[in-house]
Design a protein around this motif. Structure first.
Motif, PDB file in Angstrom:
ATOM      1  N   SER A 148      -0.843  -2.032   4.569  1.00 26.95           N
ATOM      2  CA  SER A 148      -0.892  -0.593   4.275  1.00 26.95           C
ATOM      3  C   SER A 148       0.445   0.071   4.578  1.00 26.95           C
ATOM      4  O   SER A 148       0.908   0.945   3.832  1.00 26.95           O
ATOM      5  N   GLU A 149       1.081  -0.333   5.650  1.00 27.41           N
ATOM      6  CA  GLU A 149       2.388   0.206   6.010  1.00 27.41           C
ATOM      7  C   GLU A 149       3.431  -0.156   4.956  1.00 27.41           C
ATOM      8  O   GLU A 149       4.285   0.666   4.589  1.00 27.41           O
ATOM      9  N   THR A 150       3.355  -1.385   4.439  1.00 28.22           N
ATOM     10  CA  THR A 150       4.288  -1.837   3.412  1.00 28.22           C
ATOM     11  C   THR A 150       4.094  -1.049   2.122  1.00 28.22           C
ATOM     12  O   THR A 150       5.066  -0.705   1.437  1.00 28.22           O
ATOM     13  N   GLU A 151       2.856  -0.756   1.783  1.00 29.38           N
ATOM     14  CA  GLU A 151       2.589   0.038   0.581  1.00 29.38           C
ATOM     15  C   GLU A 151       3.187   1.437   0.703  1.00 29.38           C
ATOM     16  O   GLU A 151       3.741   1.969  -0.269  1.00 29.38           O
ATOM     17  N   ARG A 152       3.110   2.036   1.883  1.00 31.08           N
ATOM     18  CA  ARG A 152       3.731   3.355   2.095  1.00 31.08           C
ATOM     19  C   ARG A 152       5.256   3.240   2.010  1.00 31.08           C
ATOM     20  O   ARG A 152       5.927   4.125   1.466  1.00 31.08           O
ATOM     21  N   TRP A 153       5.807   2.148   2.546  1.00 29.16           N
ATOM     22  CA  TRP A 153       7.252   1.922   2.473  1.00 29.16           C
ATOM     23  C   TRP A 153       7.700   1.831   1.011  1.00 29.16           C
ATOM     24  O   TRP A 153       8.722   2.397   0.621  1.00 29.16           O
ATOM     25  N   GLU A 154       6.931   1.113   0.177  1.00 27.20           N
ATOM     26  CA  GLU A 154       7.285   0.950  -1.237  1.00 27.20           C
ATOM     27  C   GLU A 154       7.265   2.283  -1.974  1.00 27.20           C
ATOM     28  O   GLU A 154       8.069   2.514  -2.886  1.00 27.20           O
ATOM     29  N   GLU A 155       6.353   3.160  -1.605  1.00 23.62           N
ATOM     30  CA  GLU A 155       6.300   4.487  -2.236  1.00 23.62           C
ATOM     31  C   GLU A 155       7.593   5.268  -1.994  1.00 23.62           C
ATOM     32  O   GLU A 155       8.042   6.038  -2.848  1.00 23.62           O
ATOM     33  N   GLN A 156       8.216   5.040  -0.856  1.00 22.51           N
ATOM     34  CA  GLN A 156       9.420   5.772  -0.493  1.00 22.51           C
ATOM     35  C   GLN A 156      10.703   5.087  -0.964  1.00 22.51           C
ATOM     36  O   GLN A 156      11.641   5.747  -1.402  1.00 22.51           O
ATOM     37  N   PHE A 157      10.723   3.737  -0.883  1.00 21.85           N
ATOM     38  CA  PHE A 157      11.984   3.025  -1.108  1.00 21.85           C
ATOM     39  C   PHE A 157      11.971   2.082  -2.312  1.00 21.85           C
ATOM     40  O   PHE A 157      13.001   1.490  -2.623  1.00 21.85           O
ATOM     41  N   GLY A 158      10.840   1.914  -2.976  1.00 21.63           N
ATOM     42  CA  GLY A 158      10.801   1.084  -4.168  1.00 21.63           C
ATOM     43  C   GLY A 158      10.000  -0.190  -3.987  1.00 21.63           C
ATOM     44  O   GLY A 158       9.741  -0.645  -2.874  1.00 21.63           O
ATOM     45  N   VAL A 159       9.620  -0.790  -5.115  1.00 25.04           N
ATOM     46  CA  VAL A 159       8.725  -1.948  -5.130  1.00 25.04           C
ATOM     47  C   VAL A 159       9.451  -3.212  -4.675  1.00 25.04           C
ATOM     48  O   VAL A 159      10.593  -3.463  -5.055  1.00 25.04           O
ATOM     49  N   VAL A 160       8.755  -4.003  -3.854  1.00 19.39           N
ATOM     50  CA  VAL A 160       9.250  -5.316  -3.430  1.00 19.39           C
ATOM     51  C   VAL A 160       8.656  -6.365  -4.367  1.00 19.39           C
ATOM     52  O   VAL A 160       7.433  -6.428  -4.534  1.00 19.39           O
ATOM     53  N   PRO A 161       9.484  -7.221  -5.012  1.00 22.33           N
ATOM     54  CA  PRO A 161       8.966  -8.162  -6.011  1.00 22.33           C
ATOM     55  C   PRO A 161       7.953  -9.156  -5.463  1.00 22.33           C
ATOM     56  O   PRO A 161       7.007  -9.528  -6.155  1.00 22.33           O
ATOM     57  N   TRP A 162       8.162  -9.623  -4.240  1.00 23.21           N
ATOM     58  CA  TRP A 162       7.272 -10.648  -3.691  1.00 23.21           C
ATOM     59  C   TRP A 162       6.800 -10.231  -2.312  1.00 23.21           C
ATOM     60  O   TRP A 162       7.584 -10.060  -1.390  1.00 23.21           O
ATOM     61  N   LEU A 163       5.463 -10.071  -2.186  1.00 20.67           N
ATOM     62  CA  LEU A 163       4.845  -9.655  -0.923  1.00 20.67           C
ATOM     63  C   LEU A 163       4.022 -10.769  -0.296  1.00 20.67           C
ATOM     64  O   LEU A 163       3.272 -10.528   0.651  1.00 20.67           O
ATOM     65  N   GLY A 164       4.146 -11.983  -0.827  1.00 17.05           N
ATOM     66  CA  GLY A 164       3.377 -13.090  -0.279  1.00 17.05           C
ATOM     67  C   GLY A 164       1.881 -12.863  -0.417  1.00 17.05           C
ATOM     68  O   GLY A 164       1.383 -12.528  -1.502  1.00 17.05           O
ATOM     69  N   ALA A 165       1.168 -13.043   0.677  1.00 13.63           N
ATOM     70  CA  ALA A 165      -0.296 -12.884   0.678  1.00 13.63           C
ATOM     71  C   ALA A 165      -0.730 -11.487   0.268  1.00 13.63           C
ATOM     72  O   ALA A 165      -1.879 -11.287  -0.126  1.00 13.63           O
ATOM     73  N   TRP A 166       0.178 -10.520   0.370  1.00 12.70           N
ATOM     74  CA  TRP A 166      -0.152  -9.132   0.023  1.00 12.70           C
ATOM     75  C   TRP A 166       0.165  -8.782  -1.426  1.00 12.70           C
ATOM     76  O   TRP A 166      -0.061  -7.659  -1.852  1.00 12.70           O
ATOM     77  N   THR A 167       0.710  -9.719  -2.197  1.00 17.51           N
ATOM     78  CA  THR A 167       1.080  -9.441  -3.583  1.00 17.51           C
ATOM     79  C   THR A 167      -0.156  -9.038  -4.378  1.00 17.51           C
ATOM     80  O   THR A 167      -1.133  -9.797  -4.442  1.00 17.51           O
ATOM     81  N   PRO A 168      -0.164  -7.848  -5.000  1.00 19.17           N
ATOM     82  CA  PRO A 168      -1.393  -7.322  -5.620  1.00 19.17           C
ATOM     83  C   PRO A 168      -2.071  -8.266  -6.605  1.00 19.17           C
ATOM     84  O   PRO A 168      -3.297  -8.415  -6.604  1.00 19.17           O
ATOM     85  N   ARG A 169      -1.293  -8.940  -7.457  1.00 20.89           N
ATOM     86  CA  ARG A 169      -1.937  -9.760  -8.502  1.00 20.89           C
ATOM     87  C   ARG A 169      -2.588 -11.022  -7.932  1.00 20.89           C
ATOM     88  O   ARG A 169      -3.377 -11.669  -8.622  1.00 20.89           O
ATOM     89  N   PHE A 170      -2.261 -11.390  -6.690  1.00 14.84           N
ATOM     90  CA  PHE A 170      -2.858 -12.561  -6.066  1.00 14.84           C
ATOM     91  C   PHE A 170      -3.744 -12.208  -4.876  1.00 14.84           C
ATOM     92  O   PHE A 170      -4.333 -13.094  -4.259  1.00 14.84           O
ATOM     93  N   TYR A 171      -3.864 -10.937  -4.579  1.00 16.02           N
ATOM     94  CA  TYR A 171      -4.473 -10.537  -3.306  1.00 16.02           C
ATOM     95  C   TYR A 171      -5.970 -10.868  -3.244  1.00 16.02           C
ATOM     96  O   TYR A 171      -6.711 -10.710  -4.209  1.00 16.02           O
ATOM     97  N   HIS A 172      -6.398 -11.340  -2.070  1.00 19.55           N
ATOM     98  CA  HIS A 172      -7.813 -11.472  -1.730  1.00 19.55           C
ATOM     99  C   HIS A 172      -7.927 -11.336  -0.219  1.00 19.55           C
ATOM    100  O   HIS A 172      -6.909 -11.296   0.493  1.00 19.55           O
ATOM    101  N   LEU A 173      -9.121 -11.262   0.299  1.00 19.14           N
ATOM    102  CA  LEU A 173      -9.326 -11.078   1.721  1.00 19.14           C
ATOM    103  C   LEU A 173      -8.854 -12.310   2.504  1.00 19.14           C
ATOM    104  O   LEU A 173      -8.912 -13.435   1.995  1.00 19.14           O
ATOM    105  N   PRO A 174      -8.408 -12.115   3.740  1.00 22.68           N
ATOM    106  CA  PRO A 174      -7.820 -13.223   4.505  1.00 22.68           C
ATOM    107  C   PRO A 174      -8.738 -14.408   4.733  1.00 22.68           C
ATOM    108  O   PRO A 174      -8.265 -15.540   4.848  1.00 22.68           O
TER     109      PRO A 174
END
Length: 360
Positions: free
Chosen positions: A103-129
């Motif tokens: 959630s903190e990273t998503e707020r950071w992206e809103e301010q500073f721009g999209v990060v291409p690779w978020l690993g486990a948090w990448t939206p197109r691959f995301y699922h619960l831990p």
């Protein structure tokens, strides 16, 4: 069989024979990895270290990074089952970074721009831990160790003081936790070898063109990387983005591996995939260069850290020479700059097509 492959296999046998004759032990290593799978850079780097006749892999510690911890553990267990090396313990580690959250990273992206690779948090691959995600290779039948990664790391360096190389192919959370539990951890290890950091890569890859000092492994848990890079290791070796982007996994390399019927080759032939235009051999290069330092043709020494300010550069790589380093204590790091590509590719193919060594 090509002549260079014959010479490689002969040399490997001679090394193993000489070690045995002199009663010398193999090189001890613990793999700490965000072990996404099947195949891919994380699993393939582990395979190189396991396949080498030089090494004794004491265990594989797993940390959330490219995928969630739970599925990474499952992929690693299946890989070891596939090559007949279930004697190597797989030890679950940290599921989350020390401080950072999605959630903190998503707020950071809103301010500073999209990060291409978020690993486990990448939206197109995301699922619960706690979910496995896709397991095309099937679910494992073996189980991970009951111990946690940080305590496993501590136990091993105390059992074999000054003998164990720590290979880090993912975020440094497990290592930071080990250091926090026991500040002597780093000093008890032989060395730290890691893939991570980015300084000034020469590339047209859009992930690095506008943000050349952003690199996922350090960025995903910058507080952990800060702790680890400030610790008193005897030696630190870094494989950064700058040299990694000079490598590529190609169809030709996969086909050369597919010609073998070794367990490791069958695994790669079945699950290796080319993804997009930039199929770098990130972690494989770090592993191969530790096995054969002659692969590296140019290197430099820098002092390293990570930007912990919560601004646009949060998690980015910091580097200094002796002349401009900060007054507070930082550690010297051997940074790889260039490589013998042909030598690296030969080693990559030869190890993955060789017979898997018997359990240590």
């Amino acid at each position: 069989m090509k002549l260079d492959r014959v010479w490689f296999l002969v040399a490997a046998l001679l090394v193993t024979s000489c070690l045995t004759c002199r009663g010398e032990e193999k090189r001890k290593i613990i793999i700490d990895q965000d072990a996404a799978g099947p195949a891919g850079t994380d699993q393939q780097s582990m395979l190189l270290l396991i396949q080498s006749p030089q090494t004794q892999v004491l265990g594989i510690a797993v940390v959330t990074g490219d995928q969630w911890l739970h599925e990474e553990v499952a992929h690693t267990l299946r890989m070891l089952e596939s090559i007949g090396r279930t004697d190597i313990p797989v030890v679950p580690g940290a599921e989350y970074p020390l401080v950072k959250r999605k959630s903190e990273t998503e707020r950071w992206e809103e301010q500073f721009g999209v990060v291409p690779w978020l690993g486990a948090w990448t939206p197109r691959f995301y699922h619960l831990p706690d979910q496995l995600g896709e397991m095309p290779e099937g679910k494992p039948t073996t189980r991970p160790a009951d111990e946690d990664a940080a305590h496993f790391l501590l136990r091993m360096v105390r059992k074999f003081p000054n003998q164990v190389t720590i290979y880090e192919g993912g975020p440094m959370t497990n290592l930071a936790l080990a250091i926090s539990i026991d500040p002597e951890f780093a000093a008890l290890a032989k060395e730290l070898v890691f893939m991570g950091g980015s300084f000034n890569p020469r590339t047209d890859d859009p992930e690095f063109v506008n943000t050349p000092t952003h690199e996922f492994n350090l960025w995903f848990d910058p507080e952990a990387a800060h702790i680890v890079l400030r610790a008193p290791w005897k030696k630190i070796i870094c494989t950064p983005v700058d040299i990694s982007v000079k490598t590529r996994l190609t169809t030709e390399l996969i086909e050369r591996i597919r010609n073998s019927d070794s367990p490791a080759a069958r695994y790669i032939a079945k699950y290796a995939r080319l993804r997009g235009n930039y199929n770098y051999l990130w972690d494989e290069l770090a592993a191969a260069a530790w096995l054969d330092p002659g692969i590296i043709t140019k290197k430099e020494t820098l002092f390293m850290d990570v930007d912990l300010d919560r601004g646009a550069g949060y998690g980015n790589t910091l580097g200094w020479t002796e002349h401009d380093k900060p007054k507070i204590e930082v550690q010297l790091v051997e940074v790889q700059d260039d490589l013998d590509l042909d030598r690296f590719y030969r080693m990559f193919v030869d190890l993955l097509t060789a017979t898997t060594p018997h359990p240590n």
